[in-house]
Design a protein around this motif. Sequence first.
Motif, PDB file in Angstrom:
ATOM      1  N   ALA A 201     -10.705  -6.002  14.446  1.00 42.17           N
ATOM      2  CA  ALA A 201     -10.624  -4.578  14.812  1.00 42.17           C
ATOM      3  C   ALA A 201     -12.015  -3.998  15.035  1.00 42.17           C
ATOM      4  O   ALA A 201     -12.241  -3.241  15.986  1.00 42.17           O
ATOM      5  N   ASN A 202     -12.970  -4.355  14.174  1.00 42.62           N
ATOM      6  CA  ASN A 202     -14.322  -3.801  14.315  1.00 42.62           C
ATOM      7  C   ASN A 202     -15.047  -4.356  15.536  1.00 42.62           C
ATOM      8  O   ASN A 202     -15.852  -3.657  16.159  1.00 42.62           O
ATOM      9  N   LEU A 203     -14.753  -5.595  15.895  1.00 39.15           N
ATOM     10  CA  LEU A 203     -15.339  -6.171  17.099  1.00 39.15           C
ATOM     11  C   LEU A 203     -14.855  -5.387  18.322  1.00 39.15           C
ATOM     12  O   LEU A 203     -15.631  -5.024  19.206  1.00 39.15           O
ATOM     13  N   ARG A 204     -13.571  -5.089  18.342  1.00 44.53           N
ATOM     14  CA  ARG A 204     -13.033  -4.272  19.427  1.00 44.53           C
ATOM     15  C   ARG A 204     -13.685  -2.901  19.475  1.00 44.53           C
ATOM     16  O   ARG A 204     -13.971  -2.371  20.548  1.00 44.53           O
ATOM     17  N   ARG A 205     -13.905  -2.322  18.294  1.00 46.16           N
ATOM     18  CA  ARG A 205     -14.513  -0.990  18.233  1.00 46.16           C
ATOM     19  C   ARG A 205     -15.914  -1.012  18.854  1.00 46.16           C
ATOM     20  O   ARG A 205     -16.277  -0.138  19.636  1.00 46.16           O
ATOM     21  N   PHE A 207     -17.006  -2.994  21.136  1.00 45.82           N
ATOM     22  CA  PHE A 207     -16.898  -3.146  22.585  1.00 45.82           C
ATOM     23  C   PHE A 207     -16.341  -1.898  23.261  1.00 45.82           C
ATOM     24  O   PHE A 207     -16.620  -1.642  24.419  1.00 45.82           O
ATOM     25  N   ALA A 208     -15.547  -1.117  22.507  1.00 41.79           N
ATOM     26  CA  ALA A 208     -14.998   0.114  23.077  1.00 41.79           C
ATOM     27  C   ALA A 208     -16.055   1.211  23.107  1.00 41.79           C
ATOM     28  O   ALA A 208     -16.095   2.021  24.022  1.00 41.79           O
ATOM     29  N   ASP A 224      -9.950 -11.376  24.144  1.00 40.70           N
ATOM     30  CA  ASP A 224      -9.657 -10.095  23.491  1.00 40.70           C
ATOM     31  C   ASP A 224     -10.675  -9.035  23.904  1.00 40.70           C
ATOM     32  O   ASP A 224     -10.298  -7.918  24.248  1.00 40.70           O
ATOM     33  N   VAL A 225     -11.970  -9.383  23.876  1.00 38.17           N
ATOM     34  CA  VAL A 225     -12.968  -8.369  24.269  1.00 38.17           C
ATOM     35  C   VAL A 225     -12.889  -8.070  25.774  1.00 38.17           C
ATOM     36  O   VAL A 225     -13.102  -6.931  26.181  1.00 38.17           O
ATOM     37  N   MET A 226     -12.559  -9.075  26.581  1.00 42.47           N
ATOM     38  CA  MET A 226     -12.423  -8.815  28.026  1.00 42.47           C
ATOM     39  C   MET A 226     -11.282  -7.835  28.295  1.00 42.47           C
ATOM     40  O   MET A 226     -11.402  -6.938  29.119  1.00 42.47           O
ATOM     41  N   ALA A 227     -10.180  -8.008  27.568  1.00 44.64           N
ATOM     42  CA  ALA A 227      -9.052  -7.086  27.746  1.00 44.64           C
ATOM     43  C   ALA A 227      -9.447  -5.679  27.308  1.00 44.64           C
ATOM     44  O   ALA A 227      -8.896  -4.695  27.782  1.00 44.64           O
ATOM     45  N   HIS A 228     -10.430  -5.618  26.394  1.00 46.99           N
ATOM     46  CA  HIS A 228     -10.835  -4.324  25.848  1.00 46.99           C
ATOM     47  C   HIS A 228     -12.170  -3.841  26.395  1.00 46.99           C
ATOM     48  O   HIS A 228     -12.907  -3.139  25.717  1.00 46.99           O
ATOM     49  N   GLY A 229     -12.493  -4.229  27.612  1.00 48.32           N
ATOM     50  CA  GLY A 229     -13.603  -3.592  28.321  1.00 48.32           C
ATOM     51  C   GLY A 229     -14.960  -4.258  28.257  1.00 48.32           C
ATOM     52  O   GLY A 229     -15.963  -3.631  28.600  1.00 48.32           O
ATOM     53  N   GLY A 336      -7.763  -1.416  31.424  1.00 51.59           N
ATOM     54  CA  GLY A 336      -7.258  -0.257  30.689  1.00 51.59           C
ATOM     55  C   GLY A 336      -5.965  -0.608  29.973  1.00 51.59           C
ATOM     56  O   GLY A 336      -5.738  -1.760  29.595  1.00 51.59           O
ATOM     57  N   ILE A 337      -5.107   0.376  29.850  1.00 54.02           N
ATOM     58  CA  ILE A 337      -3.910   0.237  29.015  1.00 54.02           C
ATOM     59  C   ILE A 337      -3.006  -0.925  29.457  1.00 54.02           C
ATOM     60  O   ILE A 337      -2.461  -1.646  28.638  1.00 54.02           O
ATOM     61  N   GLN A 338      -2.898  -1.140  30.777  1.00 54.06           N
ATOM     62  CA  GLN A 338      -2.016  -2.214  31.270  1.00 54.06           C
ATOM     63  C   GLN A 338      -2.517  -3.591  30.861  1.00 54.06           C
ATOM     64  O   GLN A 338      -1.754  -4.454  30.445  1.00 54.06           O
ATOM     65  N   ARG A 339      -3.823  -3.765  31.001  1.00 51.39           N
ATOM     66  CA  ARG A 339      -4.419  -5.056  30.656  1.00 51.39           C
ATOM     67  C   ARG A 339      -4.340  -5.295  29.137  1.00 51.39           C
ATOM     68  O   ARG A 339      -4.031  -6.393  28.684  1.00 51.39           O
ATOM     69  N   LYS A 340      -4.619  -4.248  28.369  1.00 56.46           N
ATOM     70  CA  LYS A 340      -4.557  -4.364  26.911  1.00 56.46           C
ATOM     71  C   LYS A 340      -3.133  -4.695  26.450  1.00 56.46           C
ATOM     72  O   LYS A 340      -2.930  -5.497  25.542  1.00 56.46           O
ATOM     73  N   THR A 341      -2.153  -4.052  27.076  1.00 54.40           N
ATOM     74  CA  THR A 341      -0.749  -4.287  26.706  1.00 54.40           C
ATOM     75  C   THR A 341      -0.345  -5.717  27.056  1.00 54.40           C
ATOM     76  O   THR A 341       0.310  -6.403  26.272  1.00 54.40           O
TER      77      THR A 341
END
Length: 387
Positions: A201-205, A207-208, A224-229, A336-341
């Motif tokens: 979760a913190n890694l995503r944070r 990258f966000a 995971d990080v690619m999906a999150h930007g 964005g949301i589609q890729r993350k989903t």
Amino acid sequence: MSNTPSPRRRPPALKTLDHTVAAAPLLQGRVLLHENALNIPRSRHALDDDLSGVVMTGAKADERAFQLRTTAGYNGTLLIDSAPYTTYTATADQPFMVPPDELFASVDDSLAFQKARGASAALTPTGYISPANSRALKAVMREANRIERADTLVSLPIDVTWLNRENIGQLIAVCAKIRHPKAIMLFRQFDPLEQTKDIPANLRRLFAEVEHMSLLRTDLAALDVMAHGALCAGIGVQSSLRHAIPPGEKPQRGKRGGGPTYPNVLMPQLMCFKGAESLASLYANADPATCDCEECDGRGLDRFFLPDGETRQEADNHTVLTWSDWVSEMAGHPAGIQRKTWWRDKCAAAVDRYALENQRIGQGASPRSAFQAPPPLKAWATLPITP
Ligand SMILES: [Zn+2]
């Protein structure tokens, strides 16, 4: 493309990019493959030129990268990671390793040298940033911001504890102040993402909240990080290149040391890496899981329990083809949301398949010896998605 060097013809002169060509647009959206420079450089057919590239790493990485460009004729995206962080720890006075070698008189020379060897962008020679060493981390920021080049990627080889609740705030603040694109590499024995529960979760944070971040030398965390930007990411071809261990520490082996080593295989349905030895034993009395990639062509995934180079290459090709397919699939979903989903649903579907696969091979009653979903995969399948 032929990989055989011609003995008579001289390799063509290498066209290089100068320091004014920005790193970010060249790397945007790519998942790179970390190759160990010990191997003879060759172009990998499995790599998609639009979505991937190579990070040549290890001793003689620059020499091998040059050969990949010239002798093997590779034209794609290329980074050279000489991995100074495996032997050097960053300090407040000297965050970058500047070896006594005359070629590397300064950081700028080290960056220019990578470009001259054919790199698309240059990685700073940052030392390993040890736990809670704020002074070293800030020194990286200070020195990095003095670099007057557009082609630079600031490498941040951090101990995984920087992603803990206590340190993540400071890491984000420092990264946000570095004015170049950044490349995180995570250090710890075994899978860094399994160290504590809040790390995925913190890694995503991170990258966000920070622009132009990339994650190198990792495993499926790259996706995971690619999906999150993320700007870009890199997956190691061998398990030793999917994370790093601090200078001075020896890699710890799971159960026993020594003996032959066997490939680690990416399981397409279960989305985990599994050693060839365990696959051979798990599938000893059952039909093995099969794979439809170009390399496997419907064959079983229990066939890699052999120590020879050809088997390893076949296993590596299978693994690269498998995740490359996911990278292409991801690129088909708008950021964005589609890729993350899409990514969350893909991970959740994989987690759901474990019980079925274990039942199918008669391992249902003894889950410890069976397939087990890695904790990061479970986190990616369940963490909430933010717009
Ligand atoms: Zn395959």
